[in-house]
Design a protein around this motif. Structure first.
Motif, PDB file in Angstrom:
ATOM      1  N   ALA A 197       0.961  -1.348   0.039  1.00 27.88           N
ATOM      2  CA  ALA A 197      -0.019   0.136   0.305  1.00 27.88           C
ATOM      3  C   ALA A 197       0.994   1.247   0.067  1.00 27.88           C
ATOM      4  N   ASN A 198       0.206   2.008  -0.738  1.00 29.49           N
ATOM      5  CA  ASN A 198       1.350   2.787  -0.889  1.00 29.49           C
ATOM      6  C   ASN A 198       2.733   3.558  -1.540  1.00 29.49           C
ATOM      7  N   ASP A 199       2.695   2.392  -1.891  1.00 27.09           N
ATOM      8  CA  ASP A 199       4.281   1.841  -2.731  1.00 27.09           C
ATOM      9  C   ASP A 199       3.983   1.152  -4.166  1.00 27.09           C
ATOM     10  N   ILE A 200       4.770   1.274  -4.966  1.00 28.69           N
ATOM     11  CA  ILE A 200       4.607   0.507  -6.498  1.00 28.69           C
ATOM     12  C   ILE A 200       4.399  -0.907  -6.033  1.00 28.69           C
ATOM     13  N   THR A 201       3.421  -1.521  -6.801  1.00 32.94           N
ATOM     14  CA  THR A 201       3.455  -3.405  -7.031  1.00 32.94           C
ATOM     15  C   THR A 201       3.925  -3.589  -8.654  1.00 32.94           C
ATOM     16  N   ASP A 202       5.139  -4.226  -8.402  1.00 28.17           N
ATOM     17  CA  ASP A 202       5.731  -4.292  -9.685  1.00 28.17           C
ATOM     18  C   ASP A 202       4.574  -4.936 -10.788  1.00 28.17           C
ATOM     19  N   ARG A 203       4.562  -4.731 -12.183  1.00 26.53           N
ATOM     20  CA  ARG A 203       3.491  -5.275 -12.786  1.00 26.53           C
ATOM     21  C   ARG A 203       3.564  -6.520 -13.363  1.00 26.53           C
ATOM     22  N   THR A 204       5.067  -6.940 -13.188  1.00 27.06           N
ATOM     23  CA  THR A 204       5.597  -7.966 -13.649  1.00 27.06           C
ATOM     24  C   THR A 204       5.474  -9.340 -12.689  1.00 27.06           C
ATOM     25  N   LEU A 205       5.438  -9.058 -11.393  1.00 26.48           N
ATOM     26  CA  LEU A 205       6.063  -9.766  -9.665  1.00 26.48           C
ATOM     27  C   LEU A 205       4.095  -9.818  -9.519  1.00 26.48           C
ATOM     28  N   ILE A 206       2.980  -8.875 -10.297  1.00 24.82           N
ATOM     29  CA  ILE A 206       1.717  -9.901 -10.467  1.00 24.82           C
ATOM     30  C   ILE A 206       1.350 -10.232 -11.359  1.00 24.82           C
ATOM     31  N   LEU A 207       2.011 -10.170 -12.032  1.00 31.42           N
ATOM     32  CA  LEU A 207       1.633 -11.339 -13.872  1.00 31.42           C
ATOM     33  C   LEU A 207       2.269 -12.500 -13.831  1.00 31.42           C
ATOM     34  N   THR A 208       3.296 -12.487 -12.979  1.00 33.38           N
ATOM     35  CA  THR A 208       4.162 -13.967 -12.730  1.00 33.38           C
ATOM     36  C   THR A 208       3.690 -15.026 -11.579  1.00 33.38           C
ATOM     37  N   GLN A 209       3.301 -13.874 -10.830  1.00 35.75           N
ATOM     38  CA  GLN A 209       2.549 -14.199  -9.090  1.00 35.75           C
ATOM     39  C   GLN A 209       1.118 -14.901  -9.013  1.00 35.75           C
ATOM     40  N   ILE A 210       0.470 -14.267  -9.540  1.00 36.77           N
ATOM     41  CA  ILE A 210      -0.984 -14.626 -10.122  1.00 36.77           C
ATOM     42  C   ILE A 210      -1.586 -14.920 -11.407  1.00 36.77           C
ATOM     43  N   TRP A 211      -1.302 -14.594 -12.482  1.00 32.48           N
ATOM     44  CA  TRP A 211      -1.217 -15.334 -13.838  1.00 32.48           C
ATOM     45  C   TRP A 211      -0.621 -16.471 -14.390  1.00 32.48           C
ATOM     46  N   GLY A 212       0.538 -15.996 -13.603  1.00 33.13           N
ATOM     47  CA  GLY A 212       1.918 -17.180 -14.003  1.00 33.13           C
ATOM     48  C   GLY A 212       2.575 -17.019 -15.165  1.00 33.13           C
ATOM     49  N   SER A 213       2.538 -15.921 -15.536  1.00 36.74           N
ATOM     50  CA  SER A 213       3.419 -15.534 -16.846  1.00 36.74           C
ATOM     51  C   SER A 213       2.941 -14.159 -17.486  1.00 36.74           C
ATOM     52  N   ASP A 214       4.490 -13.252 -17.911  1.00 38.03           N
ATOM     53  CA  ASP A 214       3.129 -12.397 -18.217  1.00 38.03           C
ATOM     54  C   ASP A 214       3.987 -11.900 -19.698  1.00 38.03           C
ATOM     55  N   ASP A 215       2.808 -12.562 -20.324  1.00 33.58           N
ATOM     56  CA  ASP A 215       2.576 -12.211 -21.548  1.00 33.58           C
ATOM     57  C   ASP A 215       0.987 -11.384 -21.834  1.00 33.58           C
ATOM     58  N   PHE A 216       1.439 -11.175 -23.137  1.00 31.02           N
ATOM     59  CA  PHE A 216       1.083  -9.739 -23.489  1.00 31.02           C
ATOM     60  C   PHE A 216      -0.924 -10.293 -23.138  1.00 31.02           C
ATOM     61  N   PHE A 217      -1.723 -11.277 -23.013  1.00 26.60           N
ATOM     62  CA  PHE A 217      -2.878 -11.574 -23.311  1.00 26.60           C
ATOM     63  C   PHE A 217      -3.145 -11.419 -20.708  1.00 26.60           C
ATOM     64  N   ASN A 218      -2.024 -12.334 -20.520  1.00 27.99           N
ATOM     65  CA  ASN A 218      -2.158 -12.238 -18.800  1.00 27.99           C
ATOM     66  C   ASN A 218      -2.155 -10.725 -18.827  1.00 27.99           C
ATOM     67  N   ALA A 219      -1.579  -9.722 -19.590  1.00 28.19           N
ATOM     68  CA  ALA A 219      -1.563  -8.331 -19.288  1.00 28.19           C
ATOM     69  C   ALA A 219      -2.641  -7.767 -19.117  1.00 28.19           C
ATOM     70  N   ARG A 220      -2.975  -8.275 -20.640  1.00 22.21           N
ATOM     71  CA  ARG A 220      -4.525  -7.665 -21.044  1.00 22.21           C
ATOM     72  C   ARG A 220      -6.218  -7.991 -19.278  1.00 22.21           C
ATOM     73  N   SER A 221      -5.690  -9.128 -18.963  1.00 22.17           N
ATOM     74  CA  SER A 221      -6.536  -9.689 -18.103  1.00 22.17           C
ATOM     75  C   SER A 221      -5.877  -8.698 -17.093  1.00 22.17           C
ATOM     76  N   MET A 222      -5.246  -8.427 -16.728  1.00 17.22           N
ATOM     77  CA  MET A 222      -4.760  -8.636 -15.742  1.00 17.22           C
ATOM     78  C   MET A 222      -5.297  -7.390 -15.705  1.00 17.22           C
ATOM     79  N   ASP A 223      -5.182  -5.858 -16.096  1.00 21.41           N
ATOM     80  CA  ASP A 223      -5.823  -4.576 -16.617  1.00 21.41           C
ATOM     81  C   ASP A 223      -7.256  -3.998 -16.643  1.00 21.41           C
ATOM     82  N   VAL A 224      -7.956  -5.613 -16.946  1.00 20.78           N
ATOM     83  CA  VAL A 224      -9.146  -5.669 -16.554  1.00 20.78           C
ATOM     84  C   VAL A 224      -9.699  -5.951 -15.293  1.00 20.78           C
ATOM     85  N   PHE A 225      -8.657  -6.846 -14.485  1.00 19.25           N
ATOM     86  CA  PHE A 225      -9.152  -6.844 -12.900  1.00 19.25           C
ATOM     87  C   PHE A 225      -8.563  -5.858 -11.985  1.00 19.25           C
TER      88      PHE A 225
END
Length: 226
Positions: free
Chosen positions: A170-198
């Motif tokens: 909170a009140n600090d930056i959460t790395d985009r790649t870290l979110i994708l890797t840990q929650i979606w499993g990879s930082d590919d384009f389709f997962n990135a679009r899904s993350m933006d929706v969430f």
């Protein structure tokens, strides 16, 4: 302090032995199983801290094994370790309750970091048995509920994971790649679009408190301001 116990299911003996020895050299306790049925029996005999499962195995494949475990155990981290890397395979794996999806070939250091990260998140969830204050809202990670006044709104598992990860930073930056890797499993384009929706979904669910914002920090990630 007791060692972290792992059930490793890998039908390729040479690879399984290398992974087992590498993890043991880093002070993990590892039970190597050559097929899914053997891994299920090992799990039922003594529940581990983490399961690392190949997908393609004789007798019972990794997907079937994960589905069987998730019938009674929603919490023990399950990491798939496999060469099956098509999008539909990844989606199926997460749909069955997996926490992570590591593609072969992989580095041992990456696998170890992921194991420890999932255990840390599990311990955090277990410690957070009560509501967490978030501006005018209250958030219950285990129940996956967001509450405003006396009105409760259910969150999906992924919404809850994402909100909890943002809250941990909170009140600090959460790395985009870290979110994708840990929650979606990879930082590919389709997962990135899904993350933006969430992210958009969470913003809408938090919109009744203008003091709460999820900012997009271009090129880096997201910041939950609260």
């Amino acid at each position: 302090m007791s060692k972290i116990s792992i059930i490793l299911a890998e039908d390729e003996l040479a690879l399984g032995t290398i992974i087992q020895e590498s993890l043991q050299s880093r002070d993990f306790q590892v039970k190597l199983c050559g097929d899914g049925a053997q891994a299920l029996e090992a799990y039922q005999t003594k529940k581990p801290d983490v399961l690392v499962l190949d997908v393609m195995m004789p007798k019972m494949d990794g997907f079937s094994l994960a589905a069987e475990i998730r019938k009674t155990d929603p919490y023990t981290p399950i990491i798939f370790l496999t060469s099956k890397s098509q999008t539909e395979d990844v989606v199926k794996g997460f749909g069955l309750g997996a926490n992570d999806y590591v593609r072969k070939p992989f580095s041992m250091e990456e696998l170890i970091v992921r194991i420890k990260a999932h255990l840390d998140r599990l311990r955090t969830r277990q410690a957070q048995s009560d509501w967490i204050s978030l501006g005018k809202y209250e958030f219950h990670p285990t129940r996956q509920v967001l509450k405003l006044a006396e009105e409760e709104s259910p969150l999906t598992a992924r919404e809850s994971q994402l909100l909890q990860m943002l809250l941990e930073n909170a009140n600090d930056i959460t790395d985009r790649t870290l979110i994708l890797t840990q929650i979606w499993g990879s930082d590919d384009f389709f997962n990135a679009r899904s993350m933006d929706v969430f992210i958009t979904k969470l913003r809408k669910k938090l919109q009744d408190d203008p003091a709460i914002q999820i900012l997009n920090v271009r090129g880096y990630g997201f910041k939950l301001v609260c």
